[in-house]
Every structure is written in C-alpha cells, then in structure tokens.
Design an enzyme around this catalytic site. Structure first.
Site, mmCIF file in Angstrom:
data_model
loop_
_atom_site.group_PDB
_atom_site.id
_atom_site.type_symbol
_atom_site.label_atom_id
_atom_site.label_comp_id
_atom_site.label_asym_id
_atom_site.label_seq_id
_atom_site.Cartn_x
_atom_site.Cartn_y
_atom_site.Cartn_z
ATOM 1 C CG ASP A 221 -3.929 -11.331 -2.801
ATOM 2 O OD1 ASP A 221 -3.526 -10.379 -3.261
ATOM 3 O OD2 ASP A 221 -5.152 -11.595 -3.105
ATOM 4 N NE ARG B 1 -3.700 -2.357 0.791
ATOM 5 C CZ ARG B 1 -4.348 -3.092 -0.471
ATOM 6 N NH1 ARG B 1 -4.178 -3.095 -1.711
ATOM 7 N NH2 ARG B 1 -5.468 -3.878 -0.183
ATOM 8 C CG ASN C 202 -12.287 -9.181 -5.623
ATOM 9 O OD1 ASN C 202 -13.234 -9.937 -5.028
ATOM 10 N ND2 ASN C 202 -12.167 -7.981 -5.670
ATOM 11 C CG ASN D 275 -3.335 -3.208 -6.234
ATOM 12 O OD1 ASN D 275 -2.141 -3.759 -5.642
ATOM 13 N ND2 ASN D 275 -4.469 -3.447 -5.835
HETATM 14 O O1 DOR Z 1 -8.928 -9.261 -2.838
HETATM 15 C C1 DOR Z 1 -8.064 -8.843 -3.464
HETATM 16 N N1 DOR Z 1 -7.707 -7.636 -2.946
HETATM 17 N N2 DOR Z 1 -7.741 -9.121 -4.615
HETATM 18 C C2 DOR Z 1 -6.927 -8.532 -5.357
HETATM 19 O O2 DOR Z 1 -6.701 -8.848 -6.471
HETATM 20 C C3 DOR Z 1 -6.407 -7.053 -4.846
HETATM 21 C C4 DOR Z 1 -6.470 -7.051 -3.489
HETATM 22 C C5 DOR Z 1 -6.085 -5.671 -2.882
HETATM 23 O O3 DOR Z 1 -5.374 -5.023 -3.444
HETATM 24 O O4 DOR Z 1 -6.639 -5.004 -1.831
#
Ligand code: DOR
Length: 445
Positions: free
Chosen positions: A309, A67, A282, A97
C-alpha cells in the site's frame, strides 16, 4: 539498454518453497533453465558470485500508489518503480486513485504507455469502480495490463467510492476476476468524521476510523460474496475481528486477504506517539492485539499476500494538522527488509516470504510466467545480503517522499541486486536501464 539475458548465479543460497537450498541458478534468454549444483552452463555465460547471499525470485507488490498522472509531486512511475526495484520487487500492481482516476480503458492505456516509457519494474494497473462504470467493468477487466477491479467501499485518498450494496452487487455480478476491495464502511466513516474528527488528534485516528468501520464493511462484503459467488480480495486487513469473521464464514477461495507491513510492524498507540501523522493511513494501524492476530494469520496462511500500500505524501502535506494530514505511508522498498526481520524474530519462516510476496499475489491475481526459481519461469531474481544488520539507511530509499517510519530501524538483511529476465537492473545503488513489460494474467482467472 542492458542486453545480456543470460546469467549464471553461482554459490548462493536459493530461497525455495521448502526453505534455503545451496544451488546455482542458470538464466538463458531471460528464463530460468536450471537450478542446482551440477548445471551444464555454456562457456562464456556471464557469471555472478553469490556466495554469502540469499537468492530470492523477484517479488511482486500487488498494492502500490505511484501517483502518475496528476500527483507526481508525491511520486511518479519512475521514482515509485525505482523504490520497488531497489527493494527487490520486480513487478507491481498500481491503484486507480490518480488524477485523472483510472476508471476507463483510455486512462488504463495512458498508464501503460507511461509505464512502458518510465517504469524500471514490471507493471499492471487496477481499474477503479464507480457508480457510472459498474456495469461495464466486466468487459474491461480482461484488458492487457489490467490487474483487476478496485473498489473503495470507504473514502480514502481521492474521490473513488462505491458506498452502497446495490452498486457493489452490480459490480460483483458483472465480471469474473477477483475484485479487490478497500473495506471500510463509508456511512459510519462520514458520521464519525463529522462528529469526532474536528477536535481529534492523530493519536485518535484508529478510534475515528474504528474497528466497527472495518468490520461493518467486511460483513456486508462477505454477505454479497455469498450471494454472488464472485471472488474478492480484501486489502490491508487491519482488525483481529475481521480475521475471525473470515474464518467463521469460511467462504474458502472466494475470499483472500492482504496485509500491509505497516499493520504488521507498527502498532497503536506507540506509532502515533512516535511518528504522528507519518503513521496515519487507512485503514488505521491499530493496537498490538490486532498486530499479533495479523502476524499469526500471515504465518498460518489465512492471509494470502503482503501488499505495501505504498502511499506517498510529501512531508509538507503530512505536517498539516489532523484530520487534514493525508493518510498513507510509502513502503514498497521496505517490504523485504521488514519481512527478513520477521524471519530473524521467529514469527515467519523464510519460505513464508516467498508465499506472501510471490506465490500469494500469483494465486490471487492469476499471474502467469513468474514463480519460485525453477525451469521455465522468468529469470527475475533478488539477491539479499543477510549480513546486513544495520539500521535501515534513509539515503537508501528511492521514493520522492524522503521519509519512512522504518528508517533507522535495525534490519536483518538487505536486498542488494535485482535482476529482470537475466539482466542486472539494480545493483548496490545503481540502476541499469532494462526493458520492462506488463504483468500477464491467465485468461478467465
Ligand atoms: O492510507 C491510505 N492511503 N489508504 C488508502 O486506501 C489510500 C492511500 C493513498 O492513496 O494515499
């Protein structure tokens, strides 16, 4: 700064690709120089009694979201890497991201500089693919500290997205390193969100982002791989159907797979009933038959690695009503304790942890210099106390979020000490400042 790079780890059980072996580990100038019982360790080398402990090489988490920059109220490189290090992870690969997104060399360099100043574990960063940078990613993917290219075929947290096959094909034809993919079909996702999500509860998350969303995207991706011969790595595989598809298409080394502990240790509908949106991610956690298929694929080698993840969101954000509750679960610190429970429960062997959390990431991304404990590799070590059989303590967790669906679950061992290049960097709740560095990758991998 922690100085000594020499260490003699005595009397532990070393986790090797063949299982547990009673052996000492001798680290000199930050590298392993000997593993065995009759080592000629020079007098004066700092020693550590490891009796009763399991001696793992430092593990790699190849999928985290820390983040920084932009979303540091959720996590930052320091807090995220502290979570990793305390969990026995000595190197992580971080996703693009953030805000700004990591979609060019300037943003990549910014993350590398921040990590050099603040990370307590070794690091590399993905470059995010977009329609605009699709043709230049091939030039950028070999930059130092770059873990590779990340493509979101389906929208998840943030704005990164490449939804169409034409752009995907440009990306795949534009470079050589393995491309990492979030495989959910955005056309179907958008349709289902607009038709179903406004009236849905979080307990339906896995029906909204249904099996077909994942399978459609993976089928499209495999077609493109067959056409372009570009290797891909499919992240957080969530369905038994995709596993069957990958086996059936049999594209060999061109396709590698990753699973998250969330999909291996949670299942629907129970997880949504018990944890609500704290189990929302996700692609979604699905029913038990998917969990069982994923576990079998971890054991039989179809799945090459585990990535957490680690996707932190605050409790306030998670408390928003579905579908506005953000998807994502923190997890880099809980990978190893959870995998130890899999060994206790008999569906993984201890050497599988090494394969999935070290040799797998090394193979997928072409990591150099690291590996199972043997002369020549970096002296990165994680000591685990297998006598720890208690519920996972919430207060042990280092993430800024302060929650985990696995807090309170009985574990079968806990990482207690983490060593970076011969220096004790984390020990029973205490961090000792230790120089960290970018992960290095083999040229042309
Ligand atoms: O659940 C998810 N959260 N899947 C992702 O691909 C991105 C991630 C996030 O950056 O919060």
């Amino acid at each position: 700064m922690n100085q000594a790079q020499n260490l003699w780890l005595r009397g532990g059980q070393v986790v090797t690709p063949k299982g547990l072996e009673k052996a000492d580990v001798w680290i000199q100038d930050g590298r392993v120089v000997g593993v065995g019982s009759q080592l000629s360790v020079p007098e004066g080398t700092p020693e550590r009694d490891c009796s009763g402990l399991w001696v793992f090489p430092g593990l790699i988490d190849p999928q985290v979201h820390f983040r920084e920059p932009g979303l540091t109220h959720k996590e930052d490189l320091e807090s995220g890497s502290r979570a990793a290090l305390a969990g026995g992870i000595t190197a992580f690969m971080e996703m693009p991201n953030t805000n700004p997104m990591t979609t060019d060399p300037i943003a990549l360099q910014d993350k590398l500089s921040r990590a050099e100043d603040h990370s307590v574990a070794d690091y590399a960063f993905f470059l995010g693919a977009t329609t605009d940078n699709a043709d230049v990613l091939g030039d950028w993917e070999a930059l130092p500290g770059c873990a590779g290219i990340k493509v979101f075929m389906g929208s998840s947290t943030g704005d990164l997205l490449v939804r169409d096959d034409a752009t995907l094909e440009r990306i795949l034809r534009g470079g050589t390193r393995r491309v990492t993919v979030h495989s959910e079909d955005d056309y179907r996702l958008k349709q289902r969100y607009s038709d179903l999500a406004p009236k849905a509860q979080v307990t339906e998350h896995h029906h909204i982002r249904d099996i077909e969303c994942a399978v459609l995207a993976t089928r499209r991706l495999l077609d493109l791989v067959e056409r372009t011969h570009r290797p891909v790595h499919i992240l957080h595989v969530s369905t038994a159907e995709e596993l069957a598809l990958v086996r059936e298409r049999d594209l060999g080394e061109l396709v590698t797979l990753e699973a998250t502990p969330n999909h291996l240790f949670l299942h629907a509908p129970d997880c949504y009933e018990q944890f609500g949106s704290y189990a929302q991610m996700n692609p979604p956690v699905r029913e038990r038959r998917h969990q069982e298929a994923l576990r079998r694929a971890c054991a039989d080698g179809l799945i090459t690695c585990i990535g957490s993840d680690h996707a932190p969101h605050t409790k306030e954000e998670k408390a928003k009503p579905y579908p506005n509750s953000p998807s994502g679960i923190p997890g880099t610190q809980t990978i190893l304790p959870l995998l130890l429970t899999a060994v206790r429960d008999g569906w993984l062997r201890i050497e599988d942890i090494l394969r999935l959390s070290l040799q797998g990431p090394i193979q997928v991304y072409g990591v150099t210099d690291r590996g199972p404990l043997a002369p020549g590799v970096q002296g990165n070590v994680t000591l685990v106390d297998p006598r720890f059989q208690d519920p996972l303590p919430l207060e042990w967790l280092q993430s800024k979020t302060g929650w985990s669906p696995f807090a309170g679950r009985p574990m079968a061992g806990l990482p207690v000490t983490t060593i970076l290049r011969g220096q004790v960097a984390y020990d029973q709740g205490h961090f000792h400042p230790t120089a960290c560095e970018p992960i290095r990758f083999a040229a042309g991998h």
